[in-house]
Write a protein that holds these residues in place. Structure first.
Motif, PDB file in Angstrom:
ATOM      1  N   HIS A 187       0.830  -1.201   0.000  1.00 20.15           N
ATOM      2  CA  HIS A 187       0.000   0.000   0.000  1.00 20.15           C
ATOM      3  C   HIS A 187       0.869   1.258   0.000  1.00 20.15           C
ATOM      4  CE1 HIS A 187       0.783  -0.852   4.266  1.00 20.15           C
ATOM      5  NE2 HIS A 187       0.562   0.424   4.527  1.00 20.15           N
ATOM      6  N   GLU A 188       0.324   2.322  -0.578  1.00 19.95           N
ATOM      7  CA  GLU A 188       1.090   3.551  -0.770  1.00 19.95           C
ATOM      8  C   GLU A 188       0.625   4.696   0.112  1.00 19.95           C
ATOM      9  OE1 GLU A 188       0.733   4.308  -4.922  1.00 19.95           O
ATOM     10  OE2 GLU A 188       2.040   2.636  -5.508  1.00 19.95           O
ATOM     11  N   ASP A 222      -4.579  -6.496  -0.660  1.00 18.68           N
ATOM     12  CA  ASP A 222      -5.969  -6.120  -0.369  1.00 18.68           C
ATOM     13  C   ASP A 222      -6.923  -7.289  -0.594  1.00 18.68           C
ATOM     14  OD1 ASP A 222      -4.888  -3.653   0.017  1.00 18.68           O
ATOM     15  OD2 ASP A 222      -5.841  -2.690  -1.703  1.00 18.68           O
ATOM     16  N   ASN A 268      -9.480  -4.672  -3.036  1.00 19.86           N
ATOM     17  CA  ASN A 268      -8.752  -3.609  -3.715  1.00 19.86           C
ATOM     18  C   ASN A 268      -9.668  -2.651  -4.486  1.00 19.86           C
ATOM     19  OD1 ASN A 268      -7.203  -2.873  -6.551  1.00 19.86           O
ATOM     20  ND2 ASN A 268      -5.878  -2.742  -4.753  1.00 19.86           N
ATOM     21  N   PRO A 269      -9.528  -1.331  -4.275  1.00 22.86           N
ATOM     22  CA  PRO A 269      -8.607  -0.661  -3.360  1.00 22.86           C
ATOM     23  C   PRO A 269      -9.159  -0.642  -1.931  1.00 22.86           C
ATOM     24  CG  PRO A 269      -9.837   0.970  -4.598  1.00 22.86           C
ATOM     25  CD  PRO A 269     -10.264  -0.374  -5.121  1.00 22.86           C
ATOM     26  N   GLN A 290     -10.021   0.070   1.946  1.00 25.55           N
ATOM     27  CA  GLN A 290     -10.231   1.247   2.782  1.00 25.55           C
ATOM     28  C   GLN A 290      -9.708   1.022   4.201  1.00 25.55           C
ATOM     29  OE1 GLN A 290     -14.374   2.655   2.528  1.00 25.55           O
ATOM     30  NE2 GLN A 290     -14.601   1.436   0.678  1.00 25.55           N
ATOM     31  N   SER A 326      -1.636  -7.455 -11.647  1.00 24.08           N
ATOM     32  CA  SER A 326      -2.296  -6.491 -10.776  1.00 24.08           C
ATOM     33  C   SER A 326      -2.671  -7.148  -9.456  1.00 24.08           C
ATOM     34  CB  SER A 326      -3.558  -5.948 -11.453  1.00 24.08           C
ATOM     35  OG  SER A 326      -4.537  -6.983 -11.573  1.00 24.08           O
ATOM     36  N   GLN A 327      -2.941  -6.324  -8.441  1.00 20.92           N
ATOM     37  CA  GLN A 327      -3.377  -6.869  -7.153  1.00 20.92           C
ATOM     38  C   GLN A 327      -4.654  -7.676  -7.322  1.00 20.92           C
ATOM     39  OE1 GLN A 327      -3.393  -4.986  -3.323  1.00 20.92           O
ATOM     40  NE2 GLN A 327      -2.155  -3.263  -4.059  1.00 20.92           N
ATOM     41  N   ARG A 328      -5.582  -7.153  -8.089  1.00 24.88           N
ATOM     42  CA  ARG A 328      -6.872  -7.826  -8.237  1.00 24.88           C
ATOM     43  C   ARG A 328      -6.735  -9.184  -8.904  1.00 24.88           C
ATOM     44  NH1 ARG A 328     -12.003  -3.846  -9.355  1.00 24.88           N
ATOM     45  NH2 ARG A 328     -11.745  -2.544  -7.484  1.00 24.88           N
TER      46      ARG A 328
END
Length: 354
Positions: free
Chosen positions: A44-45, A168, A214-215, A217, A295-297
């Motif tokens: 995470h950024e 995520d 993702n994304p 919260q 990708s994360q997803r």
């Protein structure tokens, strides 16, 4: 009230509590400063609240207590009642260990000692692995090895779920899928009490995905991961390993094969490089998928499909009606997602080579 209705109540009530409480927990976390800051190892950024496990814990526990009050656990003979209490009290203890780590950053050694003590206490209340399946030899009674084997299983699974909580929605989704499969299998094996706990955990885990996919919260933190990992492992013990069927004893390990194999591979990798198995790095499956450019997803969906596939094999081995049909469907789904992963990784490799 029909028995199946209690399980539906547990699932829906837990999910509702989590959906309602997670934004509240997030707001409190932001105001109090309990956040997870980005670093070189983390994905995470931006700073993220990591207390979402509070919502999962509250939703699951209140759902179990509600069903208990409504009479869902009525008729349990005394030893079984102690087993259920062992799962509940053990889950509370593991959650508190994780929450303390989220708030005060405990040392790995202190966490491990406390987890071992409370896992042993759960064993003392009846959450015990009494049988193991040995290839070509059937069931073997664990005898005096029951305590260390049970402790390793309970502590290991709590940490395995925590270790995969690096992308995520990954830990919540894998736990939710595993809990649903365990719910179906324990109901079929006529273990309704274990199924009630699985139903509550499934509702809480899947409800949390509303805010964690993702994304994300909010993160669940160690409190949520330890709680879900211990509870899944303990439900597997009292609902399946307690039986004397060879296939039933194997089912919890199959249902939870993805986090088990991921943890085993990571420990072996770290030891082979002369590193501590407890020193965090980027050798998990999700890290490798991300390093390949996915990708994360897509990475998370692929691991979901793996979890669903091994879970479907458990349904087939349980001789549940149409169980092998579900396994075939899950195999087709995994094949499709795997093809997407291969196609994307190949495209990324071609872009890098230009």
């Amino acid at each position: 009230m029909p028995g199946e209705l209690y399980h539906l109540i547990a699932f829906l009530f837990s999910m509702t509590v989590v959906l309602w409480s997670t934004p509240v927990v997030r707001t409190i976390g932001l105001k109090s400063g309990y956040i997870d800051k980005p670093n070189d190892r983390k994905i995470h950024e931006r700073p993220m609240v990591r207390l979402g496990g509070v919502s999962i814990f509250v939703g699951t526990l209140t759902a179990i207590l509600l069903v208990w009050w409504l009479g869902g656990f009525k008729g349990l003979y005394q030893p079984k009642e102690w087993e259920i209490l062992g799962v509940i009290l053990g889950g509370i203890a593991f959650f508190l260990i994780g929450l303390a780590d989220d708030l005060y950053h405990l040392t790995p050694g202190s966490r491990l000692v406390m987890q071992t003590v409370f896992a042993a206490a759960a064993w003392g209340m009846g959450v015990r692995i009494d049988f193991l399946t040995v290839p070509f030899d059937g069931l073997v009674h664990t005898s005096w090895l029951s305590l260390p084997i049970t402790v390793i299983w309970l502590v290991g699974m709590a940490n395995a779920i925590n270790w995969i909580d690096g992308v995520d929605g990954l830990a919540a989704g894998v736990s939710g899928i595993a809990a649903v499969v365990m719910l179906i299998v324990t109901l079929f094996m006529k273990q309704p009490a274990a199924a009630l706990i699985a139903a509550a955990l499934a509702g809480g885990s899947l409800g949390f995905l509303r805010y964690n996919f993702n994304p994300a919260q909010i993160f669940m933190g160690d409190g949520g991961a330890y709680f879900m990992g211990f509870t899944l492992a303990a439900v597997g013990v009292i609902g399946l390993v307690k039986t004397t069927a060879v296939t039933a004893v194997l089912l919890p390990y199959l249902i939870l094969a993805v986090p088990i194999l991921d943890m085993s591979a990571v420990i072996f990798s770290r030891l082979s490089k002369g590193r501590s198995p407890f020193k965090a790095d980027k050798s998990h499956l999700h890290h490798r998928l991300l390093e390949a450019g996915l990708s994360q997803r897509l990475s998370v969906v692929f691991i979901y499909a793996l979890t669903l596939w091994v879970g479907s094999l458990a349904l087939g081995l349980s001789n549940i009606p149409s169980g092998w049909g579900y396994a075939i469907g899950a195999t087709m789904l995994l094949s499709y997602v795997g093809w997407q992963v291969w196609r994307n990784s190949r495209r990324i490799d071609e872009d890098r080579s230009r």
